[in-house]
Motif scaffolding. Sequence first.
Motif, PDB file in Angstrom:
ATOM      1  N   GLN A 152     -24.721  21.052  -8.184  1.00 35.07           N
ATOM      2  CA  GLN A 152     -24.793  19.765  -8.024  1.00 35.07           C
ATOM      3  C   GLN A 152     -23.855  18.932  -8.942  1.00 35.07           C
ATOM      4  O   GLN A 152     -23.819  19.330 -10.283  1.00 35.07           O
ATOM      5  N   LEU A 167     -22.583  15.223 -10.150  1.00 34.59           N
ATOM      6  CA  LEU A 167     -22.915  13.817 -10.148  1.00 34.59           C
ATOM      7  C   LEU A 167     -21.533  12.992 -10.174  1.00 34.59           C
ATOM      8  O   LEU A 167     -20.455  13.437 -10.980  1.00 34.59           O
ATOM      9  N   SER A 168     -21.461  11.991  -9.176  1.00 36.31           N
ATOM     10  CA  SER A 168     -20.439  11.053  -8.946  1.00 36.31           C
ATOM     11  C   SER A 168     -20.715   9.952  -9.557  1.00 36.31           C
ATOM     12  O   SER A 168     -21.977   9.313  -9.112  1.00 36.31           O
ATOM     13  N   LYS A 204     -28.852  12.273 -14.190  1.00 33.26           N
ATOM     14  CA  LYS A 204     -29.031  11.251 -13.242  1.00 33.26           C
ATOM     15  C   LYS A 204     -29.892  10.456 -13.500  1.00 33.26           C
ATOM     16  O   LYS A 204     -29.621   9.079 -13.587  1.00 33.26           O
ATOM     17  N   ARG A 229     -24.259   9.390  -7.503  1.00 31.27           N
ATOM     18  CA  ARG A 229     -24.731   9.742  -6.211  1.00 31.27           C
ATOM     19  C   ARG A 229     -24.642  11.600  -6.857  1.00 31.27           C
ATOM     20  O   ARG A 229     -23.595  11.997  -7.410  1.00 31.27           O
ATOM     21  N   ARG A 285     -16.273  12.389 -11.539  1.00 37.68           N
ATOM     22  CA  ARG A 285     -17.090  13.410 -11.160  1.00 37.68           C
ATOM     23  C   ARG A 285     -17.484  14.384 -12.118  1.00 37.68           C
ATOM     24  O   ARG A 285     -16.538  14.847 -12.687  1.00 37.68           O
ATOM     25  N   VAL A 326     -24.309   3.533 -10.914  1.00 41.09           N
ATOM     26  CA  VAL A 326     -24.510   3.935  -9.737  1.00 41.09           C
ATOM     27  C   VAL A 326     -24.272   5.330  -9.527  1.00 41.09           C
ATOM     28  O   VAL A 326     -23.144   5.723  -9.794  1.00 41.09           O
ATOM     29  N   GLU A 369     -28.773   6.454 -14.275  1.00 42.78           N
ATOM     30  CA  GLU A 369     -29.354   5.397 -13.461  1.00 42.78           C
ATOM     31  C   GLU A 369     -30.120   4.229 -14.230  1.00 42.78           C
ATOM     32  O   GLU A 369     -30.212   3.116 -14.005  1.00 42.78           O
ATOM     33  N   THR A 429     -23.970  15.288  -5.268  1.00 42.84           N
ATOM     34  CA  THR A 429     -23.117  15.817  -4.322  1.00 42.84           C
ATOM     35  C   THR A 429     -23.079  17.308  -4.381  1.00 42.84           C
ATOM     36  O   THR A 429     -23.048  17.762  -5.649  1.00 42.84           O
TER      37      THR A 429
END
Length: 143
Positions: free
Chosen positions: A4, A6-7, A56, A67, A46, A65, A60, A69
């Motif tokens: 995983q 994180l972006s 994450k 995401r 990223r 923000v 947050e 991936t």
Amino acid sequence: MKIQQLSIFSENKPGHLIAPCRLLAREGINMQAMSLADSQRFGILRIVVSDWQRAKSLLEAEGFVVRVTEVVAIEVPDHPGGLSAVLDLFEGSTINIEYMYAFPFVHAGKAALIFRFDHPDAAIERLRAGGMTVLDADALTNR
């Protein structure tokens, strides 16, 4: 093995990169790989981190923000032609590399490449068939 990534989306302004980096540092979360892309208005940080779920949540909670991936990390020989040998495996296939980034970790003369494929499972199968070492998150942590 997919890992995983994180972006983190942020305005492309001076000082906007330091806040997420400070937060993760303060919380003891190690960034194992990173890439920074920009456009005129937004930047995308990223990162692959030691604890992506906690990172994450923390990001947050601070208003970023974020995401998640799935990406594929592989180990390649760190010498001229190392990347070319990987790309040769996809020549003539329908698998698309959406983006990639590299980072050296100087482990037995090898570097790591992070790929975002449109079909990651098919890409992993092709990489393994071509003799590439696909890394999991633990392998990145223990480098």
